[in-house]
Design a protein around this motif. Structure first.
Motif, PDB file in Angstrom:
ATOM      1  N   MET A   1       5.986  -2.149  10.294  1.00  0.00           N
ATOM      2  CA  MET A   1       7.099  -1.642   9.475  1.00  0.00           C
ATOM      3  C   MET A   1       8.137  -2.738   9.248  1.00  0.00           C
ATOM      4  N   LEU A   2       8.511  -3.416  10.327  1.00  0.00           N
ATOM      5  CA  LEU A   2       9.533  -4.449  10.215  1.00  0.00           C
ATOM      6  C   LEU A   2       9.035  -5.631   9.390  1.00  0.00           C
TER       7      LEU A   2
ATOM      8  N   GLY B   1       0.815  -1.199   0.000  1.00  0.00           N
ATOM      9  CA  GLY B   1       0.000   0.000   0.000  1.00  0.00           C
ATOM     10  C   GLY B   1       0.855   1.258   0.000  1.00  0.00           C
ATOM     11  N   THR B   2       0.200   2.381   0.024  1.00  0.00           N
ATOM     12  CA  THR B   2       0.907   3.664   0.024  1.00  0.00           C
ATOM     13  C   THR B   2       0.974   4.266   1.426  1.00  0.00           C
ATOM     14  N   ASP B   3       0.579   3.486   2.432  1.00  0.00           N
ATOM     15  CA  ASP B   3       0.759   3.933   3.807  1.00  0.00           C
ATOM     16  C   ASP B   3       2.245   3.810   4.164  1.00  0.00           C
ATOM     17  N   LEU B   4       2.613   4.227   5.362  1.00  0.00           N
ATOM     18  CA  LEU B   4       4.028   4.248   5.739  1.00  0.00           C
ATOM     19  C   LEU B   4       4.648   2.857   5.707  1.00  0.00           C
ATOM     20  N   ALA B   5       3.961   1.865   6.251  1.00  0.00           N
ATOM     21  CA  ALA B   5       4.503   0.502   6.238  1.00  0.00           C
ATOM     22  C   ALA B   5       4.633  -0.020   4.807  1.00  0.00           C
ATOM     23  N   GLY B   6       3.652   0.259   3.974  1.00  0.00           N
ATOM     24  CA  GLY B   6       3.716  -0.167   2.581  1.00  0.00           C
ATOM     25  C   GLY B   6       4.875   0.470   1.842  1.00  0.00           C
ATOM     26  N   GLU B   7       5.105   1.739   2.119  1.00  0.00           N
ATOM     27  CA  GLU B   7       6.234   2.424   1.468  1.00  0.00           C
ATOM     28  C   GLU B   7       7.562   1.853   1.939  1.00  0.00           C
ATOM     29  N   VAL B   8       7.673   1.538   3.225  1.00  0.00           N
ATOM     30  CA  VAL B   8       8.902   0.929   3.749  1.00  0.00           C
ATOM     31  C   VAL B   8       9.127  -0.427   3.081  1.00  0.00           C
ATOM     32  N   GLY B   9       8.060  -1.219   2.937  1.00  0.00           N
ATOM     33  CA  GLY B   9       8.190  -2.513   2.277  1.00  0.00           C
ATOM     34  C   GLY B   9       8.612  -2.386   0.826  1.00  0.00           C
ATOM     35  N   LEU B  10       8.012  -1.423   0.121  1.00  0.00           N
ATOM     36  CA  LEU B  10       8.376  -1.235  -1.283  1.00  0.00           C
ATOM     37  C   LEU B  10       9.812  -0.741  -1.414  1.00  0.00           C
TER      38      LEU B  10
ATOM     39  N   GLY C   1      11.220   6.220   7.418  1.00  0.00           N
ATOM     40  CA  GLY C   1       9.921   5.695   7.821  1.00  0.00           C
ATOM     41  C   GLY C   1       9.982   5.031   9.186  1.00  0.00           C
ATOM     42  N   LEU C   2      11.026   4.242   9.401  1.00  0.00           N
ATOM     43  CA  LEU C   2      11.193   3.589  10.705  1.00  0.00           C
ATOM     44  C   LEU C   2      11.414   4.616  11.808  1.00  0.00           C
ATOM     45  N   LEU C   3      12.267   5.593  11.556  1.00  0.00           N
ATOM     46  CA  LEU C   3      12.528   6.638  12.554  1.00  0.00           C
ATOM     47  C   LEU C   3      11.277   7.457  12.848  1.00  0.00           C
ATOM     48  N   HIS C   4      10.527   7.768  11.820  1.00  0.00           N
ATOM     49  CA  HIS C   4       9.289   8.526  11.997  1.00  0.00           C
ATOM     50  C   HIS C   4       8.320   7.761  12.898  1.00  0.00           C
ATOM     51  N   SER C   5       8.183   6.485  12.642  1.00  0.00           N
ATOM     52  CA  SER C   5       7.285   5.666  13.446  1.00  0.00           C
ATOM     53  C   SER C   5       7.766   5.590  14.891  1.00  0.00           C
ATOM     54  N   MET C   6       9.061   5.437  15.075  1.00  0.00           N
ATOM     55  CA  MET C   6       9.621   5.375  16.433  1.00  0.00           C
ATOM     56  C   MET C   6       9.407   6.695  17.163  1.00  0.00           C
ATOM     57  N   THR C   7       9.600   7.797  16.469  1.00  0.00           N
ATOM     58  CA  THR C   7       9.439   9.120  17.072  1.00  0.00           C
ATOM     59  C   THR C   7       8.008   9.336  17.543  1.00  0.00           C
TER      60      THR C   7
END
Length: 147
Positions: free
Chosen positions: A98-99, A55-64, A84-90
């Protein structure tokens, strides 16, 4: 492109559903192989979302981005995935999606055909599932993001 099972339909639907402009990216003057590949990666990025199912959500973008890193060794993919990972952690978000997406991107990246070499414009009418099989994306995520 009229068939709901076609690449063209899925791609158009994904852009419309997300409110994306297919001409969002600035056109780059092609002055050699490097700029051509950069332009082509920009032009086909959202097609890769459709083909992989991310998808185009944050996790989808990280996967792509993980998938793209393995496909074209893009340093930008490392930066986008890490951001993306840092943003989610923040934000104190759950890192598991994400992982998981990062791992899935790596796992499905070994395709029969390099994605950047495909002339996607020739396959708008092709059934999406058949095209995924031809490319070697049988293990793609296939989330029903674009319906």
């Amino acid at each position: 492109m009229d068939s709901p099972e076609s690449l063209g339909y899925a791609y158009a639907r994904s852009l419309l559903d997300a409110g994306f402009d297919p001409n969002f990216f600035e056109v780059v003057d092609v002055i050699g192989p490097g700029t051509y590949l950069d332009l082509r990666a920009r032009q086909t990025h959202d097609i890769w979302h459709v083909m992989t199912g991310f998808g185009t959500d944050l996790a989808g973008e990280v996967g792509l981005q993980a998938f793209q890193l393995c496909q074209i060794y893009s340093p930008m993919s490392v930066l986008v995935a890490a951001s993306g990972l840092l943003h989610s952690m923040t934000l104190g978000g759950d890192l598991n999606p994400m992982l998981s997406a990062l791992q899935q991107g790596f796992e499905i990246s070994n395709t029969k055909v390099p994605m950047l070499s495909v002339k996607w414009e020739e396959y708008w009418d092709a059934p999406l599932d058949s095209l995924r099989h031809q490319i070697g994306l049988d293990k793609a995520i296939y989330t029903p993001v674009f319906q």
